[in-house]
Design an enzyme around this catalytic site. Structure first.
Site, PDB file in Angstrom:
ATOM      1  N   HIS A 156      42.489  -8.476  11.047  1.00 33.08           N
ATOM      2  CA  HIS A 156      41.939  -8.001  12.322  1.00 33.08           C
ATOM      3  C   HIS A 156      41.507  -9.158  13.234  1.00 33.08           C
ATOM      4  O   HIS A 156      40.642  -8.996  14.088  1.00 33.08           O
ATOM      5  CB  HIS A 156      40.744  -7.076  12.095  1.00 33.08           C
ATOM      6  CG  HIS A 156      41.014  -5.967  11.133  1.00 33.08           C
ATOM      7  ND1 HIS A 156      41.716  -4.840  11.465  1.00 33.08           N
ATOM      8  CD2 HIS A 156      40.698  -5.847   9.803  1.00 33.08           C
ATOM      9  CE1 HIS A 156      41.800  -4.047  10.408  1.00 33.08           C
ATOM     10  NE2 HIS A 156      41.216  -4.640   9.388  1.00 33.08           N
ATOM     11  N   SER A 193      49.071 -28.013  34.100  1.00 32.63           N
ATOM     12  CA  SER A 193      48.803 -27.046  35.154  1.00 32.63           C
ATOM     13  C   SER A 193      48.989 -27.717  36.503  1.00 32.63           C
ATOM     14  O   SER A 193      48.737 -28.917  36.647  1.00 32.63           O
ATOM     15  CB  SER A 193      47.376 -26.507  35.014  1.00 32.63           C
ATOM     16  OG  SER A 193      46.961 -25.849  36.192  1.00 32.63           O
ATOM     17  N   LYS A 222      44.831 -29.203  31.295  1.00 33.59           N
ATOM     18  CA  LYS A 222      45.518 -28.171  30.530  1.00 33.59           C
ATOM     19  C   LYS A 222      46.693 -28.731  29.716  1.00 33.59           C
ATOM     20  O   LYS A 222      47.421 -29.598  30.165  1.00 33.59           O
ATOM     21  CB  LYS A 222      46.045 -27.067  31.464  1.00 33.59           C
ATOM     22  CG  LYS A 222      44.974 -26.316  32.232  1.00 33.59           C
ATOM     23  CD  LYS A 222      44.140 -25.439  31.320  1.00 33.59           C
ATOM     24  CE  LYS A 222      44.913 -24.280  30.776  1.00 33.59           C
ATOM     25  NZ  LYS A 222      45.403 -23.353  31.809  1.00 33.59           N
ATOM     26  N   GLU A 269      54.823 -19.420  24.226  1.00 33.45           N
ATOM     27  CA  GLU A 269      54.597 -18.247  25.069  1.00 33.45           C
ATOM     28  C   GLU A 269      55.919 -17.652  25.550  1.00 33.45           C
ATOM     29  O   GLU A 269      56.096 -16.420  25.576  1.00 33.45           O
ATOM     30  CB  GLU A 269      53.722 -18.627  26.264  1.00 33.45           C
ATOM     31  CG  GLU A 269      52.289 -18.948  25.884  1.00 33.45           C
ATOM     32  CD  GLU A 269      51.450 -19.435  27.050  1.00 33.45           C
ATOM     33  OE1 GLU A 269      50.243 -19.610  26.872  1.00 33.45           O
ATOM     34  OE2 GLU A 269      52.022 -19.660  28.146  1.00 33.45           O
TER      35      GLU A 269
END
Length: 613
Positions: free
Chosen positions: A308, A429, A435, A442
């Protein structure tokens, strides 16, 4: 920067008129003289030479913030064409006298001398106003784009910018812009068929030799970009047959004896799928090898295991990596199952009922490497189960990749800080300089839905088809090709990305050692003292609630506090650690170090037997 193509005004050679590339790490230098460069390799060598030995960039590739460099060899009178960013229009212009021989483009005011020499004004066209030949060149060709035969089409398009006739539907049934990808398989099948026809005395040996030689010429033309594709002929088969006729005359008409386009395309798709499966299995083996390397390098590292997405129990990091090895092993099994069921030759089934010639289908099967021939001609030309199976196997594989992607995305975040990806697999970024986005993971996660869509597409195409062949089956290809490309490119990315992923062992081990991670082990401890498990579970639940309320950890709790919850706790309760927890799971398939070592050895044997290490 868009790709740029050049059409020579003099109708000369059309190869290597442009080179497109991206230069990594260029900055702070004056722009060098590139006039002597013949291709991008020359440009790269010059630019790398600007760096002291040992400091030159090791990669040429696309990265955020890079300077873009491309070299375009032109001369006055040439037409220069570039697609606009939305891909619906092209921009073009004629090179004026005195134009520079190269263009350097990039960021922050880098010069564009060539563009000042081209008349771009009002020279734009919608792509859909071009002929389908020219459009296909723009869409599919990556090096030499405009052969001489397309120059008139382009010039005609310049003078006619009217939108296409909305009542002209001639292109609706054309498949050549994607099914020409099957040319190797189609030619291999045709050669085997021609040889069999001669062997059976259906055509003469001389005719077969002429056909086979002509097909070799056709393949050579396709692979060198010289083949005259004609959309008016609709598909791959008719384009090849027409060209073969041009090359060897009426003899080409004998090739189609004893076959139909129905069994021909069924063969092509099986041959292509067979190669796609082999490529996918090979790519999966490379990912598995990368996983075993990660497991080997971090063999003793204990990390939190999760349920979980909550910390649950300590496990070995190697055990976690080998879980994905097993997933991919099942994927390989599914692909191999698909290959086994697909290993049936459909050629010789004709349009649907067989052929009235004494063909030797077994000989063709042997030539093309099929294990058996189809027993029912109607099923053979209508069957696309193997495509549905490949899509399903690919979808499940991508699901596994997506799960791994999700963990990489989470683990590489500052909140988890479990792993660090190599710079080449992260991006920055445009506004936040700190970043390091795990874009490759992704994108792989996002591409999974694309493969799912193709699976649903082929199932939907097939669900309502009466026997036998229907033109709906033309729609089995584009989604399939996209799935093959997506699967293979994703697996190749992961095979290269995983070896460069470094584990923050100190971080994961510190979290694995937090006391609440050992609650289950403490319950098992009470069971070893004779307490029923359900009772022990209740004791530990109350004890954890107490510690949370008091802001204490289980490891810091005095023995007297333990005794408030159960008299069965003793001094040995403090011997329970993350390492002890892992070692206690010493059953087959468990996370104990010796069991994980066995699992890693097994994984290496599998790879060795497959020739992957």
């Amino acid at each position: 920067m868009a790709n740029v193509w050049c059409v020579r005004a003099d109708g000369g050679a059309y190869t290597e008129h442009f080179v497109r590339g991206h230069y990594f790490g260029y900055g702070g230098h004056d722009w060098p003289d590139l006039t002597g460069c013949r291709n991008f390799g020359d440009v790269r060598d010059i630019l790398k030479g600007l760096y002291p030995e040992g400091t030159e960039p090791s990669k040429i590739g696309v990265r955020a913030g890079m300077v873009t460099v491309f070299l375009l060899r032109i001369q006055p009178g040439d037409w220069v064409i570039t697609p606009l960013e939305d891909s619906t229009q092209i921009r073009f212009g004629e090179v004026q006298p005195g134009a520079c021989q190269y263009e350097v483009g990039g960021h922050d005011g880098c010069p564009y001398p060539l563009r000042r020499r081209i008349n771009w004004v009002d020279h734009t066209l919608r792509v859909d106003s071009l002929s389908i030949q020219l459009r296909n060149s723009l869409r599919h060709t990556q090096k030499s784009v405009f052969a001489v035969k397309y120059r008139d089409d382009f010039l005609a398009a310049i003078g006619d910018t009217a939108p296409p006739d909305p009542h002209d539907h001639s292109e609706y049934t054309v498949s050549i812009h994607y099914d020409r990808r099957l040319y190797r398989q189609d030619i291999a099948g045709s050669k085997a068929h021609a040889a069999m026809l001669a062997q059976q005395g259906i055509i003469t040996r001389d005719d077969a030799d002429s056909i086979i030689a002509g097909l070799s010429t056709v393949q050579d033309e396709i692979e060198h970009g010289d083949f005259p594709w004609d959309p008016a002929l609709e598909d791959l088969h008719m384009n090849i047959e027409r060209r073969l006729t041009d090359l060897i005359g009426p003899t080409a008409g004998r090739l189609h004896t004893g076959r139909s386009r129905n069994d021909q395309i069924a063969l092509d798709m099986r041959l292509y799928t067979r190669q796609a499966i082999a490529d996918a299995v090979s790519a999966l083996r490379n990912v598995q090898r990368a996983l075993t390397q990660l497991a080997d390098q971090n063999a003793g590292v204990v990390m939190p295991g999760y349920t979980h997405l909550q910390r649950a129990q300590p496990v070995l990091f190697a055990h976690h990596m080998l879980a994905y090895f097993e997933m991919f092993q099942r994927d390989i099994g599914r692909l191999n199952d698909c290959a086994a069921r697909m290993d049936v030759l459909p050629l010789g089934s004709g349009a649907l009922a067989g052929v009235p010639y004494p063909t030797d289908r077994h000989a063709v099967a042997d030539t093309l490497g099929f294990g058996e021939i189809s027993p029912n001609s109607m099923d053979a030309v209508a069957d696309r189960d193997f495509l549905a199976e490949f899509h399903a196997a690919a979808a499940i594989t991508m699901m596994h990749v997506s799960r791994l992607s999700e963990e990489i995305v989470i683990w590489s975040s500052r909140e988890f800080d479990f792993v660090r990806l190599a710079d080449e697999f992260t991006t920055g970024s445009s506004i936040m300089p700190q970043k390091r986005n795990p874009d490759f993971a992704e994108i792989a996660r996002g591409k999974t839905g694309r493969v799912y869509g193709s699976l649903m597409g082929i199932l939907t195409v097939l669900k309502g088809l009466p026997l036998t062949y229907n033109r709906d089956l033309q729609e089995d290809k584009e989604g399939f090709f996209d799935t093959v490309d997506t699967l293979l490119s994703t697996l190749r990315v992961f095979a290269d990305m995983l070896p460069g992923m470094t584990l923050n062992a100190e971080r994961v081990e510190s979290l694995a050692s937090e006391s609440y991670m050992l609650a289950t082990d403490l319950a098992d401890y009470l069971v070893s003292k004779g307490v029923p498990f359900r009772e022990a579970h209740g004791v530990m639940r109350r004890l954890c609630q107490h510690c949370e309320a008091e802001g204490q950890s289980l490891s810091d709790l005095p023995l007297g506090e333990y005794h408030r919850f159960s008299p069965h706790f003793g001094e040995d309760v403090y011997d329970i650690t993350a390492a002890a927890s892992v070692a206690a799971r010493d059953n087959p398939g468990g996370t104990a170090p010796n069991r994980v070592a066995d699992g890693l050895a097994r994984a290496k044997r599998i790879l060795q037997e497959a020739g992957a290490i």
